[in-house]
Design a protein around this motif. Structure first.
Motif, PDB file in Angstrom:
ATOM      1  N   LEU A  62       8.799  43.547  48.682  1.00  0.00           N
ATOM      2  CA  LEU A  62       8.104  44.491  47.789  1.00  0.00           C
ATOM      3  C   LEU A  62       6.639  43.388  48.087  1.00  0.00           C
ATOM      4  O   LEU A  62       6.050  43.746  47.351  1.00  0.00           O
ATOM      5  CB  LEU A  62       8.716  44.875  46.523  1.00  0.00           C
ATOM      6  N   GLY A  63       6.986  42.606  47.547  1.00  0.00           N
ATOM      7  CA  GLY A  63       5.285  42.041  48.478  1.00  0.00           C
ATOM      8  C   GLY A  63       5.224  40.551  47.313  1.00  0.00           C
ATOM      9  O   GLY A  63       4.172  40.284  46.138  1.00  0.00           O
ATOM     10  N   ILE A  64       5.803  40.228  46.513  1.00  0.00           N
ATOM     11  CA  ILE A  64       5.983  39.381  45.226  1.00  0.00           C
ATOM     12  C   ILE A  64       5.288  38.049  45.760  1.00  0.00           C
ATOM     13  O   ILE A  64       6.191  37.363  46.881  1.00  0.00           O
ATOM     14  CB  ILE A  64       7.543  39.168  44.493  1.00  0.00           C
ATOM     15  N   ASP A  65       4.499  37.205  45.160  1.00  0.00           N
ATOM     16  CA  ASP A  65       4.080  36.535  45.995  1.00  0.00           C
ATOM     17  C   ASP A  65       4.962  34.689  45.604  1.00  0.00           C
ATOM     18  O   ASP A  65       4.909  34.746  46.820  1.00  0.00           O
ATOM     19  CB  ASP A  65       2.765  36.134  45.728  1.00  0.00           C
ATOM     20  N   GLU A  66       4.707  34.929  44.574  1.00  0.00           N
ATOM     21  CA  GLU A  66       5.615  33.424  44.466  1.00  0.00           C
ATOM     22  C   GLU A  66       6.717  33.431  43.611  1.00  0.00           C
ATOM     23  O   GLU A  66       6.658  34.521  42.563  1.00  0.00           O
ATOM     24  CB  GLU A  66       4.621  32.669  43.507  1.00  0.00           C
ATOM     25  N   MET A  67       7.512  32.738  43.547  1.00  0.00           N
ATOM     26  CA  MET A  67       8.711  32.564  43.021  1.00  0.00           C
ATOM     27  C   MET A  67       9.426  31.329  41.727  1.00  0.00           C
ATOM     28  O   MET A  67       9.103  30.497  42.490  1.00  0.00           O
ATOM     29  CB  MET A  67      10.264  32.916  44.093  1.00  0.00           C
ATOM     30  N   ILE A  68       9.127  31.649  40.498  1.00  0.00           N
ATOM     31  CA  ILE A  68       9.877  29.987  40.199  1.00  0.00           C
ATOM     32  C   ILE A  68      11.402  30.711  39.703  1.00  0.00           C
ATOM     33  O   ILE A  68      11.991  31.392  39.467  1.00  0.00           O
ATOM     34  CB  ILE A  68       9.242  29.968  39.038  1.00  0.00           C
ATOM     35  N   ILE A  69      11.952  29.063  40.790  1.00  0.00           N
ATOM     36  CA  ILE A  69      13.511  29.362  40.487  1.00  0.00           C
ATOM     37  C   ILE A  69      14.187  28.457  39.141  1.00  0.00           C
ATOM     38  O   ILE A  69      14.151  27.414  38.916  1.00  0.00           O
ATOM     39  CB  ILE A  69      14.531  29.186  41.526  1.00  0.00           C
ATOM     40  N   ALA A  70      14.969  29.698  38.251  1.00  0.00           N
ATOM     41  CA  ALA A  70      14.863  29.218  36.629  1.00  0.00           C
ATOM     42  C   ALA A  70      16.411  28.212  36.865  1.00  0.00           C
ATOM     43  O   ALA A  70      17.499  29.731  37.114  1.00  0.00           O
ATOM     44  CB  ALA A  70      14.857  29.909  35.815  1.00  0.00           C
ATOM     45  N   VAL A  71      16.838  27.345  37.442  1.00  0.00           N
ATOM     46  CA  VAL A  71      18.510  27.122  37.479  1.00  0.00           C
ATOM     47  C   VAL A  71      18.814  26.902  35.678  1.00  0.00           C
ATOM     48  O   VAL A  71      18.894  26.050  34.952  1.00  0.00           O
ATOM     49  CB  VAL A  71      18.956  25.618  38.165  1.00  0.00           C
ATOM     50  N   ASN A  72      19.208  27.786  35.335  1.00  0.00           N
ATOM     51  CA  ASN A  72      19.910  28.120  33.893  1.00  0.00           C
ATOM     52  C   ASN A  72      21.960  27.895  33.884  1.00  0.00           C
ATOM     53  O   ASN A  72      22.247  27.720  34.753  1.00  0.00           O
ATOM     54  CB  ASN A  72      19.789  29.211  33.485  1.00  0.00           C
ATOM     55  N   LYS A  73      21.423  27.174  32.645  1.00  0.00           N
ATOM     56  CA  LYS A  73      23.063  27.190  31.597  1.00  0.00           C
ATOM     57  C   LYS A  73      23.443  25.557  32.171  1.00  0.00           C
ATOM     58  O   LYS A  73      24.372  25.517  32.606  1.00  0.00           O
ATOM     59  CB  LYS A  73      24.115  28.674  32.397  1.00  0.00           C
ATOM     60  N   MET A  74      22.422  25.023  32.299  1.00  0.00           N
ATOM     61  CA  MET A  74      22.994  23.490  32.388  1.00  0.00           C
ATOM     62  C   MET A  74      23.633  23.220  31.454  1.00  0.00           C
ATOM     63  O   MET A  74      24.147  22.089  31.939  1.00  0.00           O
ATOM     64  CB  MET A  74      21.221  22.885  32.831  1.00  0.00           C
ATOM     65  N   ASP A  75      23.193  23.535  30.221  1.00  0.00           N
ATOM     66  CA  ASP A  75      24.528  22.988  28.925  1.00  0.00           C
ATOM     67  C   ASP A  75      25.893  23.876  30.129  1.00  0.00           C
ATOM     68  O   ASP A  75      26.337  22.256  29.384  1.00  0.00           O
ATOM     69  CB  ASP A  75      24.102  23.079  27.781  1.00  0.00           C
ATOM     70  N   LEU A  76      26.012  24.583  30.637  1.00  0.00           N
ATOM     71  CA  LEU A  76      27.070  24.665  30.532  1.00  0.00           C
ATOM     72  C   LEU A  76      27.845  23.569  31.752  1.00  0.00           C
ATOM     73  O   LEU A  76      28.700  23.956  31.913  1.00  0.00           O
ATOM     74  CB  LEU A  76      27.834  26.431  31.037  1.00  0.00           C
ATOM     75  N   VAL A  77      27.342  22.493  32.365  1.00  0.00           N
ATOM     76  CA  VAL A  77      27.340  22.060  33.153  1.00  0.00           C
ATOM     77  C   VAL A  77      27.243  20.983  33.188  1.00  0.00           C
ATOM     78  O   VAL A  77      26.886  20.252  34.116  1.00  0.00           O
ATOM     79  CB  VAL A  77      27.460  22.497  35.291  1.00  0.00           C
ATOM     80  N   ASP A  78      26.975  20.373  31.873  1.00  0.00           N
ATOM     81  CA  ASP A  78      26.775  19.066  31.828  1.00  0.00           C
ATOM     82  C   ASP A  78      26.041  18.389  32.047  1.00  0.00           C
ATOM     83  O   ASP A  78      25.291  17.322  32.209  1.00  0.00           O
ATOM     84  CB  ASP A  78      28.528  18.108  31.693  1.00  0.00           C
ATOM     85  N   TYR A  79      24.614  18.984  32.016  1.00  0.00           N
ATOM     86  CA  TYR A  79      23.324  19.030  32.730  1.00  0.00           C
ATOM     87  C   TYR A  79      23.987  17.994  33.946  1.00  0.00           C
ATOM     88  O   TYR A  79      23.087  16.887  34.525  1.00  0.00           O
ATOM     89  CB  TYR A  79      23.125  17.229  31.801  1.00  0.00           C
ATOM     90  N   GLU A  80      24.526  18.472  34.517  1.00  0.00           N
ATOM     91  CA  GLU A  80      25.239  17.723  35.948  1.00  0.00           C
ATOM     92  C   GLU A  80      23.456  17.784  37.132  1.00  0.00           C
ATOM     93  O   GLU A  80      23.920  18.740  37.613  1.00  0.00           O
ATOM     94  CB  GLU A  80      26.569  17.833  36.559  1.00  0.00           C
ATOM     95  N   GLU A  81      23.519  16.676  37.652  1.00  0.00           N
ATOM     96  CA  GLU A  81      22.258  17.406  38.963  1.00  0.00           C
ATOM     97  C   GLU A  81      23.023  17.948  39.727  1.00  0.00           C
ATOM     98  O   GLU A  81      22.378  18.073  40.400  1.00  0.00           O
ATOM     99  CB  GLU A  81      21.540  15.167  39.273  1.00  0.00           C
ATOM    100  N   GLY A  82      24.125  17.838  39.930  1.00  0.00           N
ATOM    101  CA  GLY A  82      24.784  17.832  41.454  1.00  0.00           C
ATOM    102  C   GLY A  82      25.173  19.166  41.282  1.00  0.00           C
ATOM    103  O   GLY A  82      24.992  19.634  42.176  1.00  0.00           O
ATOM    104  N   ARG A  83      25.658  19.651  40.403  1.00  0.00           N
ATOM    105  CA  ARG A  83      25.505  21.043  40.038  1.00  0.00           C
ATOM    106  C   ARG A  83      24.391  21.413  40.059  1.00  0.00           C
ATOM    107  O   ARG A  83      24.417  23.432  41.004  1.00  0.00           O
ATOM    108  CB  ARG A  83      26.704  21.855  38.573  1.00  0.00           C
ATOM    109  N   TYR A  84      23.141  20.756  39.554  1.00  0.00           N
ATOM    110  CA  TYR A  84      21.947  21.211  39.876  1.00  0.00           C
ATOM    111  C   TYR A  84      21.564  21.751  41.514  1.00  0.00           C
ATOM    112  O   TYR A  84      21.155  22.823  42.230  1.00  0.00           O
ATOM    113  CB  TYR A  84      20.990  20.474  39.473  1.00  0.00           C
ATOM    114  N   GLU A  85      21.632  20.652  42.052  1.00  0.00           N
ATOM    115  CA  GLU A  85      21.462  20.661  43.562  1.00  0.00           C
ATOM    116  C   GLU A  85      21.934  21.341  44.628  1.00  0.00           C
ATOM    117  O   GLU A  85      21.660  22.161  45.056  1.00  0.00           O
ATOM    118  CB  GLU A  85      21.946  18.886  43.809  1.00  0.00           C
ATOM    119  N   GLN A  86      22.989  21.990  44.109  1.00  0.00           N
ATOM    120  CA  GLN A  86      24.576  22.448  44.638  1.00  0.00           C
ATOM    121  C   GLN A  86      24.124  23.829  44.800  1.00  0.00           C
ATOM    122  O   GLN A  86      23.356  24.592  45.698  1.00  0.00           O
ATOM    123  CB  GLN A  86      25.794  22.912  44.445  1.00  0.00           C
TER     124      GLN A  86
END
Ligand code: GDP
Length: 422
Positions: A136-160
């Motif tokens: 439907l033609g959305i131009d830009e998307m920002i990805i919010a990787v949410n609930k980082m508190d639930l994964v102990d703010y681990e970089e690895g989980r964010y990267e995954q």
């Protein structure tokens, strides 16, 4: 709120329970767009209950309640602003017809925030929403990787999680050059309005910065007035009051307007917005208005109001590009599901399947196929079984897209290529 900043319509998309509403609540709260009295009231309540510091949770409860009550004229348009822009959240996340609304109103959204919970990753609705955003033609998307508190703010989980989303975006050929990924906790507030100390490994933009840095949307079309009617009321002392949202153009008192396909017209006497009389209404405004000589039974939900001298199109047939999202079997010519376009719901027959399209390249993959199925994109010719007002997407995108529903599900999305008028 300042009116002199450019406007952005923002869609917040993502799988259920990944935190869309919480993130919207957090954005409103951090940008001080939750009314002071609401915060005060909740602060007092929270302190009374010995839960000082929990005001945010109370604000969220209150928004949830309002969502449930959310009715008629204002479909929970939530608003906030950054230094650069004045944002309106398109539709309310969590609404039961969200996907359908995303399709019928999606041309309205300029950009989107995709919420993906770090503890759950890409899920079916993540895929579905990304697919729709692309179609439907959305131009830009920002990805919010949410609930980082639930994964102990681990970089690895964010990267995954980031990798999973990247794969998905590549699959649907979304232009990923400018996509930004941000590790956040909507609940705790990390990286939403201020840099979090919990993610020292992240040095990119925080969410409000990324929103502030979105490119400016292309200017609103100066197309003719199109105002799809949501409901028609009778109000004592005023008379018949159709209500709806102006999609394009301007509605002025004194204008001569036409309602299609009901095919009646008259002069606009009064316009009301937020319980106040106003001289005119512009795109995005939700209004009730009164038209000389038009009675309650003359018009209905699904009609589109436009200028009397250039009325909205009514289709005998129309050609459209569709994408089949989910259908248990195959779709062949003769199939007659319900089409949802703006506020109209009309059974329409797919008269012919003209060609199948390669979703990636957009090129013709097969002429006159016998059938299409889930995952296919195609050009079809459609005959509404009752009069339907609809416009080519290239001329008035706001009135040119639709969802196809059957068996309680959204089975396909599409946009109108051309209209053969009655
Ligand atoms: P939606 O269905 O995507 O709108 O999700 P909600 O915003 O309703 O959130 C679903 C649940 O996840 C609620 O119980 C929220 O409190 C919780 N939640 C949302 N964001 C976060 C977060 O960042 N961290 C934690 N721990 N919980 C969250």
């Amino acid at each position: 709120m300042s009116e002199d900043k450019p406007h952005q319509n923002l869609a917040v998309i993502g799988h259920v329970d990944h935190g869309k509403s919480t993130l919207v609540g957090r954005l409103l709260y951090e940008t001080e767009n939750v009314p002071e009295h609401v915060i005060e009231q909740h602060k007092e309540e929270a302190e009374e209950k010995g839960k000082g510091g929990f005001e945010f949770a109370y604000v969220m409860d209150n928004l949830a309640e309002e969502r449930e009550r959310g009715v008629t004229i204002d479909i929970a348009h939530q608003e906030f602003d950054t230094d650069e822009y004045y944002f309106t959240i398109v539709d309310c996340p969590g609404h039961r017809d969200f996907v359908k609304n995303m399709i019928t109103g999606a041309s309205q959204a300029d950009n989107a925030v995709l919420v993906v919970a770090a503890d759950d990753g890409v899920q079916p609705q993540t895929q579905e929403h990304v697919f729709l955003a692309r179609t439907l033609g959305i131009d830009e998307m920002i990805i919010a990787v949410n609930k980082m508190d639930l994964v102990d703010y681990e970089e690895g989980r964010y990267e995954q999680t980031k990798d999973e989303v990247e794969d998905l975006l590549n699959q649907v050929r979304f232009d990923t050059d400018s996509v930004k990924y941000i590790p956040v906790s909507a609940f705790e507030g990390d990286n939403v309005a201020s840099e979090s100390e919990n993610t020292p490994w992240y040095d990119g933009e925080i969410l409000l910065e990324a929103l502030n840095n979105l490119p400016e949307p292309s200017p609103p079309t100066d197309a003719d007035l199109r105002l799809p009617i949501q409901d028609v009321y009778t109000i004592s002392g005023i008379g018949t009051v159709p209500v709806g949202r102006v999609e394009t153009g301007v509605l002025n008192t004194g204008d001569n307007v036409s309602f299609q396909p009901s095919d009646v017209s008259g002069e606009v006497k009064t316009i009301e917005m937020h319980h106040e009389e106003v001289p005119k209404a512009e795109p995005g405004d939700n209004v009730g208005f009164n038209v000389r000589g038009i009675g309650k039974d003359d018009i209905r939900r699904g009609d589109v109001c436009g200028p009397a001298d250039d009325p909205p199109s009514v289709a005998e047939t129309f050609q459209a590009q569709v994408v089949v999202m989910q259908h248990p079997s195959v779709i062949t010519a003769g199939y007659t599901p319900v089409f949802h376009a703006h506020t109209a719901q009309v059974a329409c027959t797919i008269e012919s399947i003209d060609k199948k399209i390669d979703p990636a390249s957009g090129e013709t993959a097969e002429e006159d196929p016998d059938f299409i199925q889930s995952g296919d994109a195609a050009v079809v010719t459609v005959r509404p079984q009752k009069p339907l007002s609809i416009e080519p997407s290239s001329e008035i995108p706001e009135l040119g897209s639709f969802a196809i529903r059957d068996m309680g599900q959204t089975i396909a999305a599409g946009k109108v290529l051309s209209v053969n008028e009655r």
